[in-house]
Design a protein around this motif. Structure first.
Motif, PDB file in Angstrom:
ATOM      1  N   GLU A  29       0.839  -1.203   0.000  1.00 62.79           N
ATOM      2  CA  GLU A  29       0.000   0.000   0.000  1.00 62.79           C
ATOM      3  C   GLU A  29       0.873   1.252   0.000  1.00 62.79           C
ATOM      4  N   TYR A  30       1.866   1.273   0.881  1.00 63.34           N
ATOM      5  CA  TYR A  30       2.768   2.425   0.941  1.00 63.34           C
ATOM      6  C   TYR A  30       3.566   2.558  -0.356  1.00 63.34           C
ATOM      7  N   GLY A  31       3.968   1.440  -0.937  1.00 68.07           N
ATOM      8  CA  GLY A  31       4.725   1.476  -2.191  1.00 68.07           C
ATOM      9  C   GLY A  31       3.920   2.085  -3.324  1.00 68.07           C
ATOM     10  N   ILE A  32       2.655   1.727  -3.390  1.00 67.15           N
ATOM     11  CA  ILE A  32       1.788   2.293  -4.422  1.00 67.15           C
ATOM     12  C   ILE A  32       1.597   3.788  -4.178  1.00 67.15           C
ATOM     13  N   ARG A  33       1.296   4.160  -2.946  1.00 64.60           N
ATOM     14  CA  ARG A  33       1.103   5.585  -2.623  1.00 64.60           C
ATOM     15  C   ARG A  33       2.377   6.389  -2.910  1.00 64.60           C
ATOM     16  N   ALA A  34       3.531   5.839  -2.487  1.00 63.13           N
ATOM     17  CA  ALA A  34       4.804   6.539  -2.714  1.00 63.13           C
ATOM     18  C   ALA A  34       5.065   6.720  -4.202  1.00 63.13           C
ATOM     19  N   SER A  35       4.813   5.674  -4.982  1.00 67.94           N
ATOM     20  CA  SER A  35       5.052   5.754  -6.431  1.00 67.94           C
ATOM     21  C   SER A  35       4.161   6.803  -7.082  1.00 67.94           C
ATOM     22  N   LYS A  78      10.119  17.842 -10.068  1.00 70.83           N
ATOM     23  CA  LYS A  78      10.635  17.859  -8.702  1.00 70.83           C
ATOM     24  C   LYS A  78      11.043  16.464  -8.258  1.00 70.83           C
ATOM     25  N   ARG A  79      12.141  16.420  -7.504  1.00 68.02           N
ATOM     26  CA  ARG A  79      12.517  15.203  -6.790  1.00 68.02           C
ATOM     27  C   ARG A  79      12.015  15.340  -5.369  1.00 68.02           C
ATOM     28  N   VAL A  80      11.685  14.219  -4.755  1.00 66.19           N
ATOM     29  CA  VAL A  80      11.174  14.266  -3.387  1.00 66.19           C
ATOM     30  C   VAL A  80      12.037  13.427  -2.465  1.00 66.19           C
ATOM     31  N   SER A  81      12.162  13.890  -1.236  1.00 66.69           N
ATOM     32  CA  SER A  81      12.986  13.215  -0.236  1.00 66.69           C
ATOM     33  C   SER A  81      12.182  12.109   0.438  1.00 66.69           C
ATOM     34  N   PRO A  82      12.871  11.163   1.076  1.00 64.87           N
ATOM     35  CA  PRO A  82      12.151  10.126   1.831  1.00 64.87           C
ATOM     36  C   PRO A  82      11.253  10.723   2.913  1.00 64.87           C
ATOM     37  N   LYS A  83      11.713  11.801   3.525  1.00 66.00           N
ATOM     38  CA  LYS A  83      10.906  12.452   4.569  1.00 66.00           C
ATOM     39  C   LYS A  83       9.612  13.011   3.986  1.00 66.00           C
ATOM     40  N   GLU A  84       9.709  13.703   2.845  1.00 63.69           N
ATOM     41  CA  GLU A  84       8.507  14.244   2.202  1.00 63.69           C
ATOM     42  C   GLU A  84       7.535  13.120   1.834  1.00 63.69           C
ATOM     43  N   ILE A  85       8.084  12.036   1.318  1.00 64.13           N
ATOM     44  CA  ILE A  85       7.247  10.910   0.908  1.00 64.13           C
ATOM     45  C   ILE A  85       6.535  10.317   2.116  1.00 64.13           C
ATOM     46  N   SER A  86       7.285  10.036   3.180  1.00 59.51           N
ATOM     47  CA  SER A  86       6.669   9.402   4.355  1.00 59.51           C
ATOM     48  C   SER A  86       5.615  10.316   4.980  1.00 59.51           C
ATOM     49  N   GLU A  87       5.836  11.623   4.958  1.00 59.78           N
ATOM     50  CA  GLU A  87       4.835  12.553   5.486  1.00 59.78           C
ATOM     51  C   GLU A  87       3.582  12.565   4.613  1.00 59.78           C
ATOM     52  N   GLU A  88       3.778  12.548   3.314  1.00 59.00           N
ATOM     53  CA  GLU A  88       2.639  12.612   2.388  1.00 59.00           C
ATOM     54  C   GLU A  88       1.789  11.341   2.422  1.00 59.00           C
ATOM     55  N   ILE A  89       2.426  10.186   2.601  1.00 57.49           N
ATOM     56  CA  ILE A  89       1.667   8.934   2.560  1.00 57.49           C
ATOM     57  C   ILE A  89       1.387   8.375   3.958  1.00 57.49           C
ATOM     58  N   ASN A  90       1.726   9.155   4.985  1.00 58.54           N
ATOM     59  CA  ASN A  90       1.481   8.759   6.381  1.00 58.54           C
ATOM     60  C   ASN A  90       2.088   7.405   6.729  1.00 58.54           C
ATOM     61  N   SER A  91       3.379   7.255   6.451  1.00 56.70           N
ATOM     62  CA  SER A  91       4.057   6.005   6.792  1.00 56.70           C
ATOM     63  C   SER A  91       5.338   6.318   7.558  1.00 56.70           C
ATOM     64  N   PRO A  92       5.787   5.398   8.399  1.00 54.19           N
ATOM     65  CA  PRO A  92       7.028   5.620   9.141  1.00 54.19           C
ATOM     66  C   PRO A  92       8.214   5.795   8.182  1.00 54.19           C
ATOM     67  N   GLN A  93       9.095   6.723   8.484  1.00 54.13           N
ATOM     68  CA  GLN A  93      10.179   7.063   7.571  1.00 54.13           C
ATOM     69  C   GLN A  93      11.119   5.889   7.306  1.00 54.13           C
ATOM     70  N   ALA A  94      11.500   5.129   8.335  1.00 56.60           N
ATOM     71  CA  ALA A  94      12.416   4.001   8.138  1.00 56.60           C
ATOM     72  C   ALA A  94      11.763   2.923   7.266  1.00 56.60           C
ATOM     73  N   PHE A  95      10.483   2.661   7.498  1.00 58.22           N
ATOM     74  CA  PHE A  95       9.747   1.679   6.704  1.00 58.22           C
ATOM     75  C   PHE A  95       9.639   2.156   5.255  1.00 58.22           C
ATOM     76  N   THR A  96       9.377   3.435   5.087  1.00 55.35           N
ATOM     77  CA  THR A  96       9.282   4.014   3.743  1.00 55.35           C
ATOM     78  C   THR A  96      10.609   3.874   3.000  1.00 55.35           C
ATOM     79  N   ALA A  97      11.713   4.099   3.700  1.00 55.23           N
ATOM     80  CA  ALA A  97      13.038   3.980   3.077  1.00 55.23           C
ATOM     81  C   ALA A  97      13.268   2.570   2.533  1.00 55.23           C
TER      82      ALA A  97
END
Length: 144
Positions: free
Chosen positions: A7-13, A24-43
């Motif tokens: 689910e997070y992978g689809i949202r992040a993509s 624009k390029r997006v950082s892991p922090k921006e991605i995790s905030e936008e998709i409401n997922s923990p940053q380490a898990f998102t990475a």
């Protein structure tokens, strides 16, 4: 139906594709905030998507994650699902039984097969471009 990672992978993509359309390029922090997922898990999820050539990682001061604009329309949801969850979604039992197939069906096997087939069709025919454009135009949302 999908794992949380998927689910997070689809949202992040989708989020990365939307931003890539805007250059624009997006950082892991921006991605995790936008998709409401923990940053380490998102990475970890982002690493899997990079390994499967779905997204690109650019290092450096102006780095981040992106998708080449000319390939966004060719990336199907099925590629993301397979990169994160594999193809078990197309063969798993609707009741979670270990052994369930045409020769030894569970009570919902035939009805669930129709759902799986429909899901497979949707994943194989839906691309990131259409989903990212829905986000960009406000037709759909990644956050509540």
């Amino acid at each position: 139906m999908f794992s949380k990672a998927c689910e997070y992978g689809i949202r992040a993509s989708i989020f990365i594709a939307k931003n890539s359309f805007e250059g624009k390029r997006v950082s892991p922090k921006e991605i995790s905030e936008e998709i409401n997922s923990p940053q380490a898990f998102t990475a970890k999820i982002l690493q899997a998507l990079v390994r499967h050539d779905i997204i690109k990682s650019v290092k450096g001061a102006y780095g981040g994650f992106e998708i080449d604009k000319d390939v966004i329309s060719s990336i199907k949801l099925a590629y993301i699902v397979e990169a994160i969850d594999g193809d078990s979604i197309y063969s798993g039992c609707g009741l979670g039984l270990d052994k369930c197939d045409e020769n030894h069906p569970c009570p919902v096997h035939n009805k669930f097969k129709e759902i799986r087939d429909g899901l497979k069709h949707m994943l194989e025919t839906t691309n990131l471009e259409e989903l990212a454009l829905d986000i960009k135009t406000g037709i759909a949302f990644l956050k509540t």
